[in-house]
Design a protein around this motif. Structure first.
Motif, PDB file in Angstrom:
ATOM      1  N   TRP A  43      -7.896  -3.769  -2.245  1.00  0.00           N
ATOM      2  CA  TRP A  43      -7.475  -3.304  -3.566  1.00  0.00           C
ATOM      3  C   TRP A  43      -6.006  -3.595  -3.857  1.00  0.00           C
ATOM      4  CZ3 TRP A  43     -11.026  -2.175  -6.990  1.00  0.00           C
ATOM      5  CH2 TRP A  43     -12.284  -1.763  -6.538  1.00  0.00           C
ATOM      6  N   VAL A  87     -16.320  -0.342  -5.686  1.00  0.00           N
ATOM      7  CA  VAL A  87     -15.855   0.125  -4.377  1.00  0.00           C
ATOM      8  C   VAL A  87     -16.876  -0.215  -3.296  1.00  0.00           C
ATOM      9  CG1 VAL A  87     -15.332   2.176  -3.010  1.00  0.00           C
ATOM     10  CG2 VAL A  87     -14.417   1.962  -5.310  1.00  0.00           C
ATOM     11  N   SER A 121      -9.963   0.655   3.006  1.00  0.00           N
ATOM     12  CA  SER A 121     -10.185   0.556   1.561  1.00  0.00           C
ATOM     13  C   SER A 121      -9.360   1.591   0.810  1.00  0.00           C
ATOM     14  CB  SER A 121     -11.677   0.750   1.257  1.00  0.00           C
ATOM     15  OG  SER A 121     -11.915   0.817  -0.127  1.00  0.00           O
ATOM     16  N   CYS A 122      -9.357   2.810   1.326  1.00  0.00           N
ATOM     17  CA  CYS A 122      -8.594   3.881   0.679  1.00  0.00           C
ATOM     18  C   CYS A 122      -7.099   3.616   0.747  1.00  0.00           C
ATOM     19  CB  CYS A 122      -8.933   5.219   1.336  1.00  0.00           C
ATOM     20  SG  CYS A 122      -8.180   6.648   0.539  1.00  0.00           S
ATOM     21  N   ALA A 135      -6.086   1.014  -1.652  1.00  0.00           N
ATOM     22  CA  ALA A 135      -6.074   1.491  -3.037  1.00  0.00           C
ATOM     23  C   ALA A 135      -4.800   2.268  -3.365  1.00  0.00           C
ATOM     24  CB  ALA A 135      -7.299   2.364  -3.292  1.00  0.00           C
ATOM     25  N   TRP A 189     -14.465   8.342   2.924  1.00  0.00           N
ATOM     26  CA  TRP A 189     -13.300   7.496   2.641  1.00  0.00           C
ATOM     27  C   TRP A 189     -13.538   6.573   1.452  1.00  0.00           C
ATOM     28  CZ3 TRP A 189      -8.473   8.149   4.206  1.00  0.00           C
ATOM     29  CH2 TRP A 189      -8.239   8.943   5.325  1.00  0.00           C
ATOM     30  N   SER A 210     -11.456   6.488  -1.920  1.00  0.00           N
ATOM     31  CA  SER A 210     -10.979   5.235  -2.513  1.00  0.00           C
ATOM     32  C   SER A 210     -11.197   5.226  -4.018  1.00  0.00           C
ATOM     33  CB  SER A 210     -11.708   4.035  -1.893  1.00  0.00           C
ATOM     34  OG  SER A 210     -11.496   3.957  -0.501  1.00  0.00           O
TER      35      SER A 210
END
Length: 248
Positions: free
Chosen positions: A77, A100, A155-156, A159, A234, A238
């Protein structure tokens, strides 16, 4: 049902194709395979152990993933935000959760492909002896699930910031906590003074604890559920972070 999964599948195909249309996928796979070979045959003492199993191969996976998977996830991201393409993505007729999930699944598939390409090591151990292939299969499954947990955290973190390097560092730091909390060093530090339930709780939050159980061939529902909850939680985080920061 088809309409519900189609947007995620569209994003998945787009992202997976983007990996292989650049050197990223090939570099990741080559480094992953080389590092696995070094850890298994050199550091793990594969030949000198005299046992037909893949324990040296899987023992290093949590620590190998600690750096390999954040490197794969850091741009999920952050690159979209840095290049301004996240606005374009958000204008497409897809829901945020589909984006996502689709991006996560593409990265997870790439890590799965890299893991599958280690099959010559599996063939080698079968040539040299008679291993329990059921245990090896379970360990492969556990390794892939653990990679998914690392990716969901990445991923989180990706972001949160548009700087991929910062996302990498944050992911490594958080994943290190999730891995090391199940190590003997950490648990021994608590065993002298902390009540047993606290030590068990700390160990229960560790990727190491659940992966070790699966890699021994024990497919306990609690271990599978742990990774499913980690991935889901998670990824949900995200989506929340992206929704909050999409105007920035």
């Amino acid at each position: 049902m088809k309409q519900a999964i189609s947007p995620s599948l569209t994003v998945f195909k787009r992202e997976l194709w983007s990996y292989f249309s650049t050197p990223l996928a090939y570099v990741f796979i080559v480094i992953f395979l080389v590092m696995n070979g070094i850890f298994t045959f050199d550091l793990g003492g594969f030949y000198i152990r005299g046992q037909a199993d893949l324990q040296p191969f899987f023992n290093f996976h949590p620590w190998l993933y600690l750096f390999m998977i954040p490197a794969l996830a850091m741009g999920l991201w952050s690159d979209e935000r840095k290049e301004g393409t996240i606005e374009l993505l958000m204008t497409l007729p897809i829901r945020l959760r589909d984006a996502v999930i689709g991006k996560f699944l593409a990265a997870w598939a790439l890590s799965g492909i890299a893991l599958l390409l280690t099959f010559p090591i599996w063939i080698t151990v079968n040539y040299l002896g008679a291993p329990d292939n059921g245990v090896i299969f379970a360990a492969y499954l556990g390794s892939w699930l653990m990679a998914g947990g690392f990716l969901a955290i990445g991923s989180c973190m990706s972001a949160i910031t548009r700087n991929a390097v910062i996302a990498f560092i944050l992911t490594v730091a958080i994943c290190f906590v999730f891995v090391s909390s199940g190590s003997a060093i950490v648990l021994n530090a608590f065993s002298g003074w902390a009540p047993q339930f606290l030590s068990d709780a700390i160990a229960g939050l560790s990727f190491l604890t659940h992966f070790d159980a699966i890699s021994k061939g024990v497919l306990d529902v609690r271990d599978l559920l742990f990774f499913a909850i980690v991935i889901g939680a998670w990824l949900f985080a995200s989506a929340i972070v992206i929704e909050i920061k999409k105007a920035n």
